[in-house]
Write a protein that holds these residues in place. Structure first.
Motif, PDB file in Angstrom:
ATOM      1  N   TYR A 146       0.658  -1.117   0.065  1.00  0.00           N
ATOM      2  CA  TYR A 146      -0.081  -0.050  -0.069  1.00  0.00           C
ATOM      3  C   TYR A 146       0.797   1.285  -0.163  1.00  0.00           C
ATOM      4  O   TYR A 146       0.164   2.378  -0.025  1.00  0.00           O
ATOM      5  CB  TYR A 146      -0.962   0.051   1.269  1.00  0.00           C
ATOM      6  CG  TYR A 146      -1.788  -1.175   1.168  1.00  0.00           C
ATOM      7  CD1 TYR A 146      -2.976  -1.344   0.215  1.00  0.00           C
ATOM      8  CD2 TYR A 146      -1.861  -1.902   2.153  1.00  0.00           C
ATOM      9  CE1 TYR A 146      -3.662  -2.317   0.260  1.00  0.00           C
ATOM     10  CE2 TYR A 146      -2.462  -3.241   2.132  1.00  0.00           C
ATOM     11  CZ  TYR A 146      -3.782  -3.401   1.121  1.00  0.00           C
ATOM     12  OH  TYR A 146      -4.656  -4.274   1.227  1.00  0.00           O
ATOM     13  N   ARG A 174      -9.552  -3.770   2.103  1.00  0.00           N
ATOM     14  CA  ARG A 174      -9.613  -2.731   1.293  1.00  0.00           C
ATOM     15  C   ARG A 174      -8.557  -1.613   1.492  1.00  0.00           C
ATOM     16  O   ARG A 174      -8.220  -1.311   2.657  1.00  0.00           O
ATOM     17  CB  ARG A 174     -11.009  -1.927   1.325  1.00  0.00           C
ATOM     18  CG  ARG A 174     -12.175  -3.004   0.577  1.00  0.00           C
ATOM     19  CD  ARG A 174     -13.671  -2.185   0.965  1.00  0.00           C
ATOM     20  NE  ARG A 174     -14.485  -3.071   0.560  1.00  0.00           N
ATOM     21  CZ  ARG A 174     -14.804  -2.977  -0.948  1.00  0.00           C
ATOM     22  NH1 ARG A 174     -14.141  -2.503  -1.961  1.00  0.00           N
ATOM     23  NH2 ARG A 174     -15.965  -3.801  -1.318  1.00  0.00           N
ATOM     24  N   THR A 192      -0.081  -1.453  -4.930  1.00  0.00           N
ATOM     25  CA  THR A 192      -1.497  -0.891  -5.088  1.00  0.00           C
ATOM     26  C   THR A 192      -1.190   0.286  -6.375  1.00  0.00           C
ATOM     27  O   THR A 192      -2.102   0.555  -7.085  1.00  0.00           O
ATOM     28  CB  THR A 192      -2.068  -0.232  -3.841  1.00  0.00           C
ATOM     29  OG1 THR A 192      -2.172  -1.224  -3.041  1.00  0.00           O
ATOM     30  CG2 THR A 192      -3.415   0.462  -4.255  1.00  0.00           C
ATOM     31  N   THR A 206     -12.066  -1.287  -9.114  1.00  0.00           N
ATOM     32  CA  THR A 206     -11.511  -1.112  -7.647  1.00  0.00           C
ATOM     33  C   THR A 206     -11.404  -2.447  -6.889  1.00  0.00           C
ATOM     34  O   THR A 206     -10.613  -2.610  -6.083  1.00  0.00           O
ATOM     35  CB  THR A 206     -12.237   0.049  -7.129  1.00  0.00           C
ATOM     36  OG1 THR A 206     -11.943   1.206  -8.320  1.00  0.00           O
ATOM     37  CG2 THR A 206     -11.766   0.607  -5.998  1.00  0.00           C
ATOM     38  N   ASP A 207     -12.739  -2.932  -6.836  1.00  0.00           N
ATOM     39  CA  ASP A 207     -12.903  -4.106  -5.805  1.00  0.00           C
ATOM     40  C   ASP A 207     -11.984  -5.069  -6.248  1.00  0.00           C
ATOM     41  O   ASP A 207     -11.501  -5.857  -5.314  1.00  0.00           O
ATOM     42  CB  ASP A 207     -14.333  -4.521  -5.940  1.00  0.00           C
ATOM     43  CG  ASP A 207     -15.141  -3.726  -5.068  1.00  0.00           C
ATOM     44  OD1 ASP A 207     -14.978  -2.839  -4.400  1.00  0.00           O
ATOM     45  OD2 ASP A 207     -16.507  -3.784  -5.384  1.00  0.00           O
ATOM     46  N   ALA A 210      -8.593  -4.298  -4.763  1.00  0.00           N
ATOM     47  CA  ALA A 210      -8.859  -4.103  -3.357  1.00  0.00           C
ATOM     48  C   ALA A 210      -8.538  -5.646  -2.567  1.00  0.00           C
ATOM     49  O   ALA A 210      -7.601  -5.701  -1.657  1.00  0.00           O
ATOM     50  CB  ALA A 210      -9.952  -3.571  -2.520  1.00  0.00           C
TER      51      ALA A 210
END
Length: 351
Positions: A146, A174, A192, A206-207, A210
């Motif tokens: 991240y 997420r 990410t 996006t999902d 995540a």
């Protein structure tokens, strides 16, 4: 042609991995069971895992249906449980692109810094060595996944939430606020950020991004002693045995690492090549593990680590897909006056 079905009732002890290892030692490197009409097969030797799981990889790329963990909860977006379909191919492509050796080099300095911090944590509070280990893992993987560049503590809310998710075997998280940071281009390189900057190439929504990044954290923070199952998409023949189409196929890591033929005298050196690097394998994250040798070198340069006779270590892994060792006590004794390693670890240029 014989079938690979072993009809047996198993009263599993505390550790499923140990129970499967005992069955492999008794019945051979490949054993299987029936759960109703479902055939479940377990490979437990280096030869079997290499021949069946790698050589027949095209026939085992699929996963068995997992209604709750694989479909209802993540809507089919968890890569370790995803079926071999178009979405899985997009997820796998995105992961392998970011975990190539050249991409891994960008995180060497960060891992070295966390290794020094880990040694300082042990110097300051050796009793909580397992918490320091969890902090080290969380810090590294949060940075890689991240782009989190601020210091991480095992008491941080995000770390607590992540390990709670892992305990419940959800393996999803997420990005949340970190996603916003990367959209504003405020963070360094991360998995990410790479996904967000190449959405047209990876074709992930996006999902999907995540769940993919959340799964990457799960893979880096913990390990599995049994592994996740594959599904045979056609009959596989191995040494006179038939693995039927539709069978769920597991590789038992615990048994494989104790294969007496491949490792008659198990030693850590068996996993290294002549240059001291981890041998090639099929794990996409293996490039990330190379820098952990810096952590081990610093740790053993700084301390003598002894078991405590009054507190035997419980080596039985937990009965879950993600294994956790039970809390244990050890004696961690600096080799030299603590001022020397403390001064050395404070030097960011030591690497």
């Amino acid at each position: 042609m014989s079938s690979l079905i072993c009809e047996t009732d198993v009263d599993c002890p505390l550790s499923i991995a140990r129970a499967l290892t005992e069955l492999v030692q008794e019945y051979g490197p490949v054993v299987s069971f029936r759960q109703g009409s479902q055939v479940i097969m377990v490979t437990g030797s280096v030869e079997a895992i290499t021949t069946v799981m790698e050589a027949e990889g095209r026939s085992l790329v699929d996963r068995p249906p997992s209604i709750t963990a694989g479909e209802m909860l993540p809507d089919g977006m968890c890569i370790v449980l995803a079926r071999s379909r178009e979405r899985f191919r997009r997820l796998r492509k995105a992961v392998h692109t970011h975990l190539q050796p050249k991409a891994a080099e960008a995180y060497n300095d960060m891992q070295h810094d966390n290794a020094r911090k880990f040694v300082l944590d042990i110097l300051n509070d050796s009793k909580n060595h397992q918490k320091h280990t969890a902090r080290y893992s969380a810090s590294v993987i949060l940075r890689v996944t991240y782009g989190k560049s601020t210091q991480t503590a095992y008491t941080d809310p995000e770390v607590f939430r992540i390990y709670k998710v892992l305990d419940h075997f959800e393996l999803v998280m997420r990005p949340g606020v970190y996603l916003i940071d990367r959209e504003k281009n405020k963070s360094g390189p991360s998995f990410t950020r790479t996904l967000l900057e190449h959405t047209e190439y990876h074709q992930l929504v996006t999902d999907e991004m995540a769940y993919l990044t959340g799964t990457l954290f799960g893979a880096g923070a913990d390990t599995a002693s049994i592994g996740f199952p594959h599904r045979a998409t056609q009959d596989i023949i191995w040494q006179g045995y038939r693995i039927p189409e539709g069978a769920a196929v597991y590789g038992c890591h615990w048994a494989i690492c104790r294969d007496p033929i491949a490792f008659p005298d198990p030693d850590p050196q068996c996993w290294l090549d002549p240059k001291g690097h981890l041998k090639d394998g099929v794990c996409p994250g293996r490039q990330r593990t190379q820098c952990t040798w810096a952590l081990h070198a610093l740790l053993f340069w700084s301390f003598r680590i002894d078991p405590r006779p009054d507190c035997p270590i419980n080596t039985r892994a937990s009965d879950s897909a993600v294994s956790h060792i039970a809390p244990f006590k050890i004696d961690i004794i600096p080799w030299i006056e603590v001022a020397r390693p403390r001064e050395t670890m404070a030097d960011a240029s030591m690497f």
